[in-house]
Design a protein around this motif. Structure first.
Motif, short mmCIF file in Angstrom:
data_model
loop_
_atom_site.label_atom_id
_atom_site.label_comp_id
_atom_site.label_asym_id
_atom_site.label_seq_id
_atom_site.Cartn_x
_atom_site.Cartn_y
_atom_site.Cartn_z
N THR A 194 35.88 -39.79 -8.06
CA THR A 194 37.07 -39.30 -7.36
C THR A 194 37.17 -40.08 -6.04
OG1 THR A 194 35.75 -37.49 -6.44
CG2 THR A 194 37.05 -37.00 -8.40
N GLU A 226 39.77 -27.92 -8.77
CA GLU A 226 40.89 -28.85 -8.93
C GLU A 226 41.15 -29.13 -10.41
OE1 GLU A 226 40.30 -32.36 -6.54
OE2 GLU A 226 40.27 -31.21 -4.68
N SER A 253 27.34 -28.68 -2.38
CA SER A 253 26.61 -27.67 -1.62
C SER A 253 26.78 -26.29 -2.25
CB SER A 253 27.04 -27.67 -0.16
OG SER A 253 28.43 -27.63 -0.07
N1 LIG Z 1 36.42 -39.50 -2.69
C1 LIG Z 1 36.75 -38.39 -2.04
N2 LIG Z 1 37.12 -38.43 -0.73
C2 LIG Z 1 37.42 -37.31 -0.06
N3 LIG Z 1 37.39 -36.08 -0.60
C3 LIG Z 1 37.03 -35.97 -1.89
C4 LIG Z 1 36.70 -37.12 -2.67
N4 LIG Z 1 36.38 -36.71 -3.91
C5 LIG Z 1 36.53 -35.35 -3.92
N5 LIG Z 1 36.91 -34.92 -2.71
C6 LIG Z 1 37.13 -33.56 -2.27
O1 LIG Z 1 35.90 -32.97 -1.87
C7 LIG Z 1 36.04 -31.55 -1.89
C8 LIG Z 1 34.71 -30.89 -2.13
O2 LIG Z 1 34.25 -31.19 -3.37
P1 LIG Z 1 32.97 -30.63 -4.13
O3 LIG Z 1 33.41 -30.13 -5.44
O4 LIG Z 1 31.92 -31.66 -4.22
O5 LIG Z 1 32.53 -29.31 -3.36
P2 LIG Z 1 31.51 -28.95 -2.22
O6 LIG Z 1 30.40 -28.11 -2.72
O7 LIG Z 1 32.34 -28.33 -1.15
O8 LIG Z 1 30.90 -30.33 -1.80
P3 LIG Z 1 30.08 -30.73 -0.53
O9 LIG Z 1 28.69 -30.93 -0.97
O10 LIG Z 1 30.73 -32.01 -0.09
O11 LIG Z 1 30.23 -29.62 0.46
C9 LIG Z 1 37.15 -31.28 -2.90
O12 LIG Z 1 38.18 -30.61 -2.23
C10 LIG Z 1 37.63 -32.66 -3.33
O13 LIG Z 1 39.04 -32.77 -3.37
#
Ligand SMILES: Nc1ncnc2c1ncn2[C@@H]1O[C@H](COP(=O)(O)OP(=O)(O)OP(=O)(O)O)[C@@H](O)[C@H]1O
Length: 520
Positions: A194, A226, A253
């Motif tokens: 992504t 998403e 996380s």
């Molecule tokens: N390449 C990217 N750049 C910026 N944001 C992204 C990218 N790929 C995904 N995202 C966004 O990152 C957000 C968090 O994603 P994820 O599913 O990994 O959850 P998380 O547990 O909150 O992750 P994190 O470990 O970063 O806290 C989503 O809203 C997604 O749209």
């Protein structure tokens, strides 16, 4: 993750691997097969009750490309007294693939426990003794049948990797811990990174649903959120959500989807669970706020949980302790979050909720592999109760909650590894479980509440209001601003309405109908 379900490690005890039905079927279907296959070097492979017994003096074991000839006395192989033979028992759940080649070499790949929470593919190879191909064919078919039960083999998987997930380690985790398992299981893989926020919505919205069986998110819970929404935005959203299973391989996380479906926070164990996962219908919740309709798969919170989750980003250095700390300070500070709430109740008393859960638990695991799905062209279901902008349904009462501390609606049991917040939740009962707690409870009760979550006594706390509900509206009041969390993402601090759609989505689970959590 053994402690998660309060049960033994399923990778040691395959009877916990959702395989009771497959095993029964196996016994009926392959009873004509000789369970023991003689292979070279005076060795044999036997289909036992729940595992493959490998008996041989010199078996070849390869771990991740390293081919070693292992002598009988080393590396965890046990000697049979008085014989120069080594035995090894491999649970069927761990067996990823088996095949034999033209030159009569049999290859079996399995998930080998390398460390407490990590498995890696390992390979054993033998040259077949028998030349009777039909005997070998039947034996191999029986082995794969026991290994997979009704779970689809060689799943076609669209893998989405959020390179920023898991503090930037998701891609490394995928390459090291997940990809080798998927390759060993002969899954068809199509990997995409992504590249921006909401990219997974676009990918899911444009995906060819006939090309894939699963979308696997190497991320936290944000990317699956998403994906459900992207599938739902297709013209035939209901069809797409029934056709493609959404899975999470924990790389973020917050990894609640994996905790609840795969029973683990470990990427490699989750990969095995996905490979063996059974298609399972999952309730999804329509949220209407202002003019927007979104789908929620995990939770909605207003008050202490939302604020703890969303307003403690600056405490990230604390790791998961930041949630405990944030929760504790607000609880002890008696913070309140007033709101007016209207609810469509389905199961009201804790005794009835327990009965509903027990009734589902006692059912034999269903087989949803061939479940009828909405016809192509079927979009998302109509909203039975309208949107937040419509007049309140006449059957609902709007009740002031002036001392509200926590409004938390959960569609799954675990919200984080130590928090089985909604023990009575079921994947497809057409309900979310709603917890409400007053904000001004005394400090001793507040501390006990926090303690009760980790001790699995939360459900029974008298001040914890717990119901199964199918719809609600919440209108925050008397606060200039605040936090509302939908699946862990912040949305505007404005009224919203929620309506559950029974079994609208599809996930992969180990049991086919329950979360990997201890019930109430
Ligand atoms: N390449 C990217 N750049 C910026 N944001 C992204 C990218 N790929 C995904 N995202 C966004 O990152 C957000 C968090 O994603 P994820 O599913 O990994 O959850 P998380 O547990 O909150 O992750 P994190 O470990 O970063 O806290 C989503 O809203 C997604 O749209």
């Amino acid at each position: 993750m053994a402690s998660l379900a309060g049960e033994d490690d399923p990778f040691k005890d395959p009877s916990l691997a959702g395989s009771s039905t497959p095993q029964l079927e196996s016994q009926m279907q392959d009873s004509a097969v000789d369970p023991t296959l003689a292979v070279g070097r005076n060795a044999s492979l036997t289909l036992a009750t729940d595992s493959l017994i490998v008996l041989g003096t010199s078996l070849l074991v390869r771990h991740e490309g390293l081919l070693e000839a292992r002598s009988s006395a080393c590396c965890g192989l046990s000697l049979t007294p008085g014989q120069n033979k080594a035995t090894r028992s491999i649970p069927f759940f761990n067996i990823l693939w088996a095949e034999y080649s033209q030159d009569e070499e049999i290859t079996i790949q399995y998930a080998h426990a390398e460390a407490k929470e990590t498995v890696r593919p390992a390979t054993i190879r033998y040259t077949l003794e028998t030349k009777e191909r039909d005997v070998v064919d039947a034996w191999m078919a029986a082995l794969l049948h026991r290994a997979y039960g009704p779970s689809q083999r060689q799943k076609r998987i669209k893998v989405l990797v959020n390179p920023f997930g898991g503090q930037g380690k998701a891609q490394k985790i995928y390459n090291k811990h997940i990809a080798p398992i998927l390759a060993a299981a002969r899954c068809e893989i199509d990997v995409e990174m992504t590249t921006h926020n909401e990219h997974a919505i676009e990918i899911a919205k444009n995906i060819d649903v006939d090309k894939y069986d699963v979308i696997a998110c190497c991320s936290g819970d944000g990317v699956p959120h998403e994906v459900f929404n992207g599938l739902g935005q297709k013209d035939d959203g209901a069809h797409a959500l029934a056709k493609i299973a959404v899975s999470q391989l924990p790389c973020g996380s917050g990894n609640a989807l994996s905790l609840n479906m795969n029973g683990t926070n470990s990427p490699s164990l989750a990969a095995v669970a996905m490979v063996k996962g059974l298609r399972t219908p999952l309730d999804l919740v329509s949220i209407t706020q202002r003019d927007k309709r979104t789908l929620s798969f995990l939770s909605q919170s207003v008050g202490i949980v939302a604020e703890t989750d969303l307003a403690t980003e600056h405490l990230r250095w604390m790791g998961s302790a930041r949630f405990t700390w944030g929760f504790f300070t607000r609880l002890v500070g008696k913070k309140i979050y007033p709101a007016d709430i209207a609810v469509k109740f389905e199961v009201e008393t804790k005794a009835d909720i327990r009965a509903v859960y027990s009734a589902e638990k006692s059912k034999p695991p269903p087989n949803h592999e061939e479940r009828p799905m909405p016809a192509m062209g079927t979009g998302l279901p109509e909203l039975k109760w309208g949107t937040v902008n419509d007049p309140l349904p006449t059957e609902w009462d709007l009740v002031p909650h002036d001392r509200l501390g926590n409004f938390y609606a959960g569609n799954m049991a675990y919200m984080s590894p130590d928090a089985n917040f909604f023990p009575a939740s079921l994947p497809s009962d057409g309900c979310v479980d709603l917890v409400r707690i007053d904000g001004d409870i005394d400090r001793w009760t507040a501390i006990k509440t926090l303690d009760a979550i980790s001790k699995h006594q939360f459900f029974d706390q008298p001040h914890v209001d717990y119901h199964k509900i199918s719809a609600y509206r919440i209108i925050p009041k008397n606060q200039p601003d605040g936090y509302i969390s939908i699946d862990g993402e912040r949305v505007p601090f404005q009224p919203f309405q929620a309506e559950v759609h029974k079994g609208l989505g599809t996930v992969l689970s180990r049991s086919g109908h329950l979360y990997e959590a201890r019930g109430p």
